[in-house]
Design a protein around this motif. Structure first.
Motif, short mmCIF file in Angstrom:
data_model
loop_
_atom_site.label_atom_id
_atom_site.label_comp_id
_atom_site.label_asym_id
_atom_site.label_seq_id
_atom_site.Cartn_x
_atom_site.Cartn_y
_atom_site.Cartn_z
N ALA A 40 -1.42 16.52 -16.83
CA ALA A 40 -0.04 16.17 -17.15
C ALA A 40 0.92 17.30 -16.78
CB ALA A 40 0.07 15.85 -18.64
N ALA A 41 0.51 18.53 -17.05
CA ALA A 41 1.35 19.68 -16.70
C ALA A 41 1.54 19.78 -15.19
CB ALA A 41 0.73 20.95 -17.25
N LEU A 42 0.48 19.48 -14.44
CA LEU A 42 0.59 19.51 -12.98
C LEU A 42 1.55 18.43 -12.49
CD1 LEU A 42 -0.37 20.53 -10.23
CD2 LEU A 42 -2.35 19.03 -10.44
N LEU A 43 1.50 17.25 -13.10
CA LEU A 43 2.43 16.19 -12.73
C LEU A 43 3.88 16.61 -13.00
CD1 LEU A 43 0.44 13.10 -14.03
CD2 LEU A 43 1.19 13.45 -11.68
N GLU A 44 4.09 17.25 -14.14
CA GLU A 44 5.45 17.73 -14.46
C GLU A 44 5.91 18.75 -13.44
OE1 GLU A 44 6.43 17.38 -19.11
OE2 GLU A 44 4.92 18.89 -18.64
N LYS A 45 5.01 19.62 -13.02
CA LYS A 45 5.35 20.64 -12.02
C LYS A 45 5.76 19.99 -10.71
CE LYS A 45 3.41 24.75 -9.78
NZ LYS A 45 2.19 25.61 -9.64
N GLU A 46 5.20 18.82 -10.42
CA GLU A 46 5.51 18.09 -9.19
C GLU A 46 6.77 17.23 -9.33
OE1 GLU A 46 4.08 18.22 -6.29
OE2 GLU A 46 2.21 19.31 -6.66
N GLY A 47 7.40 17.27 -10.49
CA GLY A 47 8.65 16.55 -10.68
C GLY A 47 8.56 15.26 -11.46
N ALA A 48 7.36 14.92 -11.94
CA ALA A 48 7.21 13.70 -12.74
C ALA A 48 7.78 13.90 -14.14
CB ALA A 48 5.74 13.31 -12.83
N ILE A 49 8.17 12.81 -14.75
CA ILE A 49 8.64 12.82 -16.14
C ILE A 49 7.49 12.34 -17.01
CG2 ILE A 49 10.30 11.85 -17.77
CD1 ILE A 49 12.14 11.36 -15.30
N VAL A 50 6.90 13.24 -17.77
CA VAL A 50 5.72 12.94 -18.58
C VAL A 50 6.12 12.86 -20.04
CG1 VAL A 50 3.41 13.68 -19.23
CG2 VAL A 50 4.24 14.11 -16.91
N GLU A 51 5.77 11.75 -20.66
CA GLU A 51 6.10 11.55 -22.08
C GLU A 51 4.87 11.06 -22.83
OE1 GLU A 51 10.76 10.17 -21.40
OE2 GLU A 51 9.25 8.72 -22.08
N PRO A 52 4.53 11.72 -23.95
CA PRO A 52 3.44 11.21 -24.78
C PRO A 52 3.80 9.84 -25.35
CG PRO A 52 4.02 13.46 -25.38
CD PRO A 52 5.12 12.95 -24.49
N VAL A 76 0.85 -1.19 0.00
CA VAL A 76 0.00 0.00 0.00
C VAL A 76 0.89 1.24 0.00
CG1 VAL A 76 -1.76 1.26 1.26
CG2 VAL A 76 -1.81 -1.23 1.22
N ARG A 77 0.78 2.01 -1.08
CA ARG A 77 1.60 3.21 -1.20
C ARG A 77 0.95 4.38 -0.45
NH1 ARG A 77 5.19 2.98 -5.49
NH2 ARG A 77 5.77 0.82 -5.84
N THR A 78 1.76 5.21 0.17
CA THR A 78 1.26 6.42 0.81
C THR A 78 1.16 7.53 -0.22
OG1 THR A 78 3.46 7.24 1.35
CG2 THR A 78 2.41 5.75 2.94
N LEU A 79 0.44 8.58 0.15
CA LEU A 79 0.29 9.73 -0.73
C LEU A 79 1.65 10.32 -1.06
CD1 LEU A 79 -1.52 11.81 -2.12
CD2 LEU A 79 -1.72 13.00 0.06
N GLU A 80 2.55 10.38 -0.07
CA GLU A 80 3.85 11.01 -0.29
C GLU A 80 4.69 10.22 -1.30
OE1 GLU A 80 2.47 10.43 2.69
OE2 GLU A 80 1.91 12.52 3.05
N SER A 81 4.64 8.89 -1.23
CA SER A 81 5.48 8.10 -2.13
C SER A 81 4.85 7.92 -3.50
CB SER A 81 5.75 6.72 -1.51
OG SER A 81 4.55 5.97 -1.40
N ALA A 82 3.53 8.13 -3.60
CA ALA A 82 2.87 7.93 -4.89
C ALA A 82 3.28 9.00 -5.89
CB ALA A 82 1.35 7.94 -4.70
N LEU A 83 3.30 10.24 -5.48
CA LEU A 83 3.69 11.34 -6.37
C LEU A 83 5.07 11.82 -5.96
CD1 LEU A 83 3.05 13.19 -8.67
CD2 LEU A 83 1.74 14.65 -7.14
N ARG A 84 6.07 11.33 -6.68
CA ARG A 84 7.44 11.59 -6.30
C ARG A 84 8.22 12.12 -7.51
NH1 ARG A 84 6.84 6.31 -7.72
NH2 ARG A 84 8.44 5.43 -9.07
N PRO A 85 9.29 12.88 -7.27
CA PRO A 85 10.14 13.30 -8.39
C PRO A 85 10.65 12.09 -9.16
CG PRO A 85 10.71 14.49 -6.38
CD PRO A 85 9.76 13.41 -5.98
N GLY A 86 10.62 12.18 -10.46
CA GLY A 86 11.09 11.08 -11.28
C GLY A 86 10.03 10.06 -11.63
N LEU A 87 8.80 10.24 -11.14
CA LEU A 87 7.71 9.34 -11.52
C LEU A 87 7.56 9.36 -13.03
CD1 LEU A 87 5.30 7.68 -10.13
CD2 LEU A 87 3.90 9.68 -10.72
#
Length: 462
Positions: free
Chosen positions: A281-293, A244-255
Motif C-alpha cells: 500500500a505504501a508503494l502504491l501511495e508513492k506511485e501516486g495512488a490514493i489508498v484508503e483503509p 485490455v489495460r497497459t502497464l502504464e495506465s494500470a498504475l496511474r496517479p489518482g488510482l
C-alpha cells in the motif's frame, strides 16, 4: 538457469529465434520432475512419452512456420479439468476412474495453441480443502518448506509452479483455490472474471485460471484460454482490445485503492502478513495512488450461509454414492457434511442468498474504488498434514474471508508475492478489480512485483 525455470514468454522468444527447441525444454522439465516429485507429490497421470511426442511435433511446427500461441510451452492441468483419456478422480478414492472422453474447454484451448500438456496435478478431497490432503493422491507439499502445505485446492499446480515444472499451470477456484496456494507458494494466481475462461461444468463461484511465476505468463495463458464455448452457458467472447489495460495506465496517479487488512472475522491476520500488504500500500501511495483503509466487506452471516449451502450440496453428492464408495471419503469431509441433515429448507435457501449478498457488498466497494488490496490469506502456509488450518471440520472456512467474496461477485482477483515470513515462507497480496479488468490486475501485479524487494531463488532442492 535451468531451461525448466524459463518463463513462457522467454521460451517463445527462444523458440521463435531457433536458439532453443521444445524437445530440449521438456527433457529439462521431466528431469526436474524426476528429482523433486519424491518430495512434493504434485503430479497425477504424468506422461513423459506423450510429452516427448508433443514436443517433437511442436519443434516441427516452429520449423515450418505453423506454431501456435503457446507452442512447445510445458503446461500442467489440475486433475478436475478434464483431458481426454484421463480419469477425473476429484482428489478422492470414492470416485470411479472413468477416462474423460474429451478435453474441457480450457484444456482444449491450450492444446490447440500447441502447449505441451505433460501432466495433470493433484487436488484435495473433492476440492473442498485448502490443503493437499487426499484419499486418492499422495500428500502434496510446499517447495519452500516441505513440512508445510502448498495450499488447495490447486495444490499440485502451485507446488509444480514454484518448483519449476515448466511455466504455466492451470487451476480452479471456487473460494480461493487458485489464490490461496499461489499466495502460499509465492506465485501469481489469477481467478479471472467469471465467464472469461469457459469452465465446461459451471457452478456458482467456480472459475479456471493460471498459476505462474510471472504476471506476464498469466496474461499469456489468459489470452489463449479466453472465449466462448457452447459447453458453458456462462462463458462469453473474448474482451475487445480496448478492454485490455497497459502497464502504464494500470498504475496511474489518482488510482483509488481500498486497503482491506481486516476481514472482520475468521482467523486473525498475522502481523507479518499485515506488514507485507501495508508495504505494498505504501508503494502504491508513492506511485501516486490514493489508498484508503476500508471496513470489512462481508459478514460472518454471509460466510456461514455459504458454508451451509456448500455443506448440503456436498452431503447430497456423497449420499448418492454406494456405501462402499461413501466409506472411502476423507473422514474430515464426512464429519463436515454429517450435520447437513440438521439444516432446514429455510437454512439452505438463506445460505444460497448469501452468495448474492456477498456480490452486492463487493460491487458496492467498486462504486468508490478502482482496486481492492488485501492479504490473500490471514496466515502463511500451515502444516501439510492438516486438512484445514483450524484442524476442525466444524470450522473449515476461517481462512477464506479475503478470497471468497470475489468468487461470489465474479470479479477478477490476482495474487503476487509481497514478502516473506521470519521463517522464509511467502506472503501473498491480492488485487481485486472491476469486472473484465483482468489484465489491469495482472499489470498492477507485474508493476508491484518489480518494485518490491527481489524474490528469493526458487526452491529446487530440499
Amino acid at each position: 538457469m535451468s531451461l525448466a525455470d524459463l518463463t513462457a514468454t522467454e521460451l517463445l522468444i527462444r523458440f521463435r529465434e531457433r536458439s532453443l527447441s521444445p524437445v530440449e525444454v521438456i527433457e529439462d522439465v521431466l528431469t526436474r520432475v524426476d528429482e523433486l516429485e519424491p518430495h512434493l507429490r504434485a503430479t497425477y497421470a504424468l506422461d513423459p512419452a506423450a510429452a516427448r511426442i508433443a514436443a517433437r511435433e511442436s519443434e516441427a511446427r516452429w520449423r515450418d512456420g505453423t506454431a501456435g500461441a503457446l507452442d512447445g510451452v510445458p503446461v500442467t492441468i489440475k486433475e478436475n479439468i478434464a483431458t481426454r483419456g484421463t480419469p477425473v478422480p476429484q482428489g478422492t478414492a470414492a470416485t470411479e476412474l472413468i477416462p474423460a472422453t474429451e478435453d474441457a474447454p480450457a484444456a482444449a484451448r491450450l492444446r490447440e495453441a500447441g502447449a505441451v500438456i505433460f501432466s495433470k496435478t493433484t487436488m484435495p478431497e473433492y476440492g473442498m480443502l485448502s490443503s493437499g490432503v487426499s484419499t486418492f493422491h499422495h500428500l502434496t507439499r510446499n517447495p519452500w518448506d516441505v513440512s508445510k502445505t502448498a495450499g488447495g485446492s490447486s495444490a499440485g499446480a502451485a507446488a509444480a509452479a514454484a518448483a519449476g515444472y515448466g511455466p504455466i499451470h492451470l487451476g480452479t477456484d471456487i473460494g480461493g483455490s487458485i489464490r490461496l496456494p499461489a499466495g502460499w507458494c509465492g506465485l501469481v494466481g489469477l481467478k479471472p472474471t467469471h465467464g472469461r475462461i469457459a469452465v465446461g461444468n459451471p457452478y456458482p463461484g467456480r472459475a479456471i485460471g493460471p498459476l505462474t511465476r510471472t504476471a506476464a505468463d498469466a496474461a499469456l495463458a489468459l489470452s489463449v484460454m479466453s472465449g466462448y464455448d457452447p459447453r458453458d452457458h456462462t462463458s462469453y467472447p473474448p474482451a475487445p482490445d480496448n478492454a485490455v489495460r497497459t502497464l502504464e495506465s494500470a498504475l496511474r496517479p489518482g488510482l483509488r485503492v481500498a486497503l482491506l487488512l481486516d476481514a472482520g472475522f475468521g482467523l486473525p491476520v498475522d502481523p507479518e502478513v499485515s506488514a507485507a500488504v501495508s508495504a505494498v500500500a505504501a508503494l502504491l501511495e508513492k506511485e501516486g495512488a490514493i489508498v484508503e483503509p476500508i471496513a470489512p466487506i462481508i459478514t460472518r452471516e454471509m460466510l456461514d450461509g455459504l458454508d451451509r449451502f456448500w455443506r448440503i450440496r456436498s452431503a447430497t453428492d456423497i449420499a448418492a454414492l454406494p456405501e462402499e464408495r461413501r466409506a472411502k471419503v476423507l473422514p474430515q469431509i464426512r464429519d463436515w457434511v454429517a450435520t447437513a441433515g440438521e439444516l432446514t429448507g429455510s437454512d439452505v435457501f438463506h445460505g444460497y442468498t448469501q452468495m448474492g449478498a456477498m456480490a452486492a457488498a463487493v460491487t458496492k466497494v467498486f462504486t468508490s474504488y478502482d482496486v481492492i488490496l488485501s492479504p490473500v490469506a490471514p496466515i502463511t502456509a500451515f502444516p501439510a498434514e492438516l486438512a484445514y488450518p483450524t484442524d476442525d471440520p466444524a470450522k473449515p472456512f476461517e481462512h477464506i474471508a479475503f478470497t471468497v467474496p470475489y468468487n461470489m461477485s465474479a470479479h477478477p482477483a490476482t495474487t503476487f508475492n509481497a514478502g516473506w515470513s521470519p521463517i522464509g515462507l511467502p506472503i501473498g497480496a491480492q488485487i481485486a478489480v472491476p469486472h473484465h479488468q483482468d489484465m489491469t490486475a495482472l499489470a498492477l501485479a507485474e508493476r508491484l512485483d518489480s518494485a518490491l524487494p527481489a524474490h528469493r531463488p526458487w526452491p529446487t532442492s530440499f
